[in-house]
Design an enzyme around this catalytic site. Sequence first.
Site, PDB file in Angstrom:
ATOM      1  N   ILE A 155     -42.729  40.137  -7.562  1.00 28.78           N
ATOM      2  CA  ILE A 155     -43.697  39.966  -6.479  1.00 28.78           C
ATOM      3  C   ILE A 155     -44.820  39.058  -6.981  1.00 28.78           C
ATOM      4  O   ILE A 155     -45.553  39.402  -7.913  1.00 28.78           O
ATOM      5  CB  ILE A 155     -44.282  41.316  -6.017  1.00 28.78           C
ATOM      6  CG1 ILE A 155     -43.161  42.280  -5.611  1.00 28.78           C
ATOM      7  CG2 ILE A 155     -45.258  41.112  -4.859  1.00 28.78           C
ATOM      8  CD1 ILE A 155     -43.640  43.691  -5.308  1.00 28.78           C
ATOM      9  N   ASP A 156     -44.942  37.890  -6.378  1.00 29.08           N
ATOM     10  CA  ASP A 156     -45.913  36.886  -6.823  1.00 29.08           C
ATOM     11  C   ASP A 156     -46.462  36.176  -5.593  1.00 29.08           C
ATOM     12  O   ASP A 156     -46.207  34.993  -5.368  1.00 29.08           O
ATOM     13  CB  ASP A 156     -45.228  35.908  -7.783  1.00 29.08           C
ATOM     14  CG  ASP A 156     -46.207  34.946  -8.418  1.00 29.08           C
ATOM     15  OD1 ASP A 156     -47.323  35.374  -8.759  1.00 29.08           O
ATOM     16  OD2 ASP A 156     -45.852  33.764  -8.571  1.00 29.08           O
ATOM     17  N   ILE A 157     -47.222  36.907  -4.796  1.00 27.62           N
ATOM     18  CA  ILE A 157     -47.642  36.440  -3.476  1.00 27.62           C
ATOM     19  C   ILE A 157     -49.162  36.257  -3.435  1.00 27.62           C
ATOM     20  O   ILE A 157     -49.923  37.220  -3.584  1.00 27.62           O
ATOM     21  CB  ILE A 157     -47.206  37.434  -2.384  1.00 27.62           C
ATOM     22  CG1 ILE A 157     -45.674  37.554  -2.371  1.00 27.62           C
ATOM     23  CG2 ILE A 157     -47.718  36.989  -1.016  1.00 27.62           C
ATOM     24  CD1 ILE A 157     -45.156  38.618  -1.438  1.00 27.62           C
ATOM     25  N   ASN A 159     -47.234  40.605 -10.029  1.00 23.59           N
ATOM     26  CA  ASN A 159     -48.341  39.814 -10.552  1.00 23.59           C
ATOM     27  C   ASN A 159     -49.560  39.967  -9.655  1.00 23.59           C
ATOM     28  O   ASN A 159     -49.488  39.713  -8.447  1.00 23.59           O
ATOM     29  CB  ASN A 159     -47.942  38.341 -10.641  1.00 23.59           C
ATOM     30  CG  ASN A 159     -49.049  37.478 -11.230  1.00 23.59           C
ATOM     31  OD1 ASN A 159     -49.890  37.952 -11.992  1.00 23.59           O
ATOM     32  ND2 ASN A 159     -49.043  36.200 -10.875  1.00 23.59           N
TER      33      ASN A 159
END
Length: 221
Positions: free
Chosen positions: A142-144, A176
């Site tokens: 998850i890198d949003i 992240n």
Amino acid sequence: MIKKLFSYLIPLKIHHTKSSLSKSIEVTWTNGELVLDSENTNYSYGSLQRILRLGLKNIGYEKIIPMKHILVLGVAGGSVIKTLVDEIKYKGKITGVEIDPEIIKIANTYFKLYEIENLEIIIDDAFEFVLKTKTKYDLIIIDIFQDTTMPNFLFETFFTNRVCSLLKSHGFILFNTMLLNDSQNLRNKKYVSEFFKSDFQIRTIPRVEIHNELIVIEKIT
């Protein structure tokens, strides 16, 4: 090549555009490598690649290599995907979900994301995709971000429960997060302290590249 060499002295911007979702997007030669930046932060490669590489090392490359299917929520320029394929030599399937089609155009043009044969890119909202998919994954990254802002839904119990339900046995979530102020520090502490599932373990890798904290969730059954 000349621009690459000069970039060790001063960053050289080679592309700038705007989209309705990401606003300012820049591709720049910096210290001999191409990076993708938003107005106020690094979106792909550069520091972001170092951050997520550390998270993958923490999980263990030896655990990642035999995985069958990895989900990346928030593709941007695809630096974590390049780490998986080029450095870890991951051969399984990768599904990347990115809400902004303009960013994917840039990723294909400047970072050759289209050349990765085991990658499927889906243009969709991550929240909507997580609700719809019936696939189980070995690793969910998850890198949003919207510039330096993280959508609130990422920290809501409903979303967390749904993402956890998509993990295979002994799977991992690599999340992240960015910490720029006290309220965001408290947000992360609350998220970790209130996370309770008997078949999961949660841990943090704090202060990566100064402003980032990685959260690692492992399914232990």
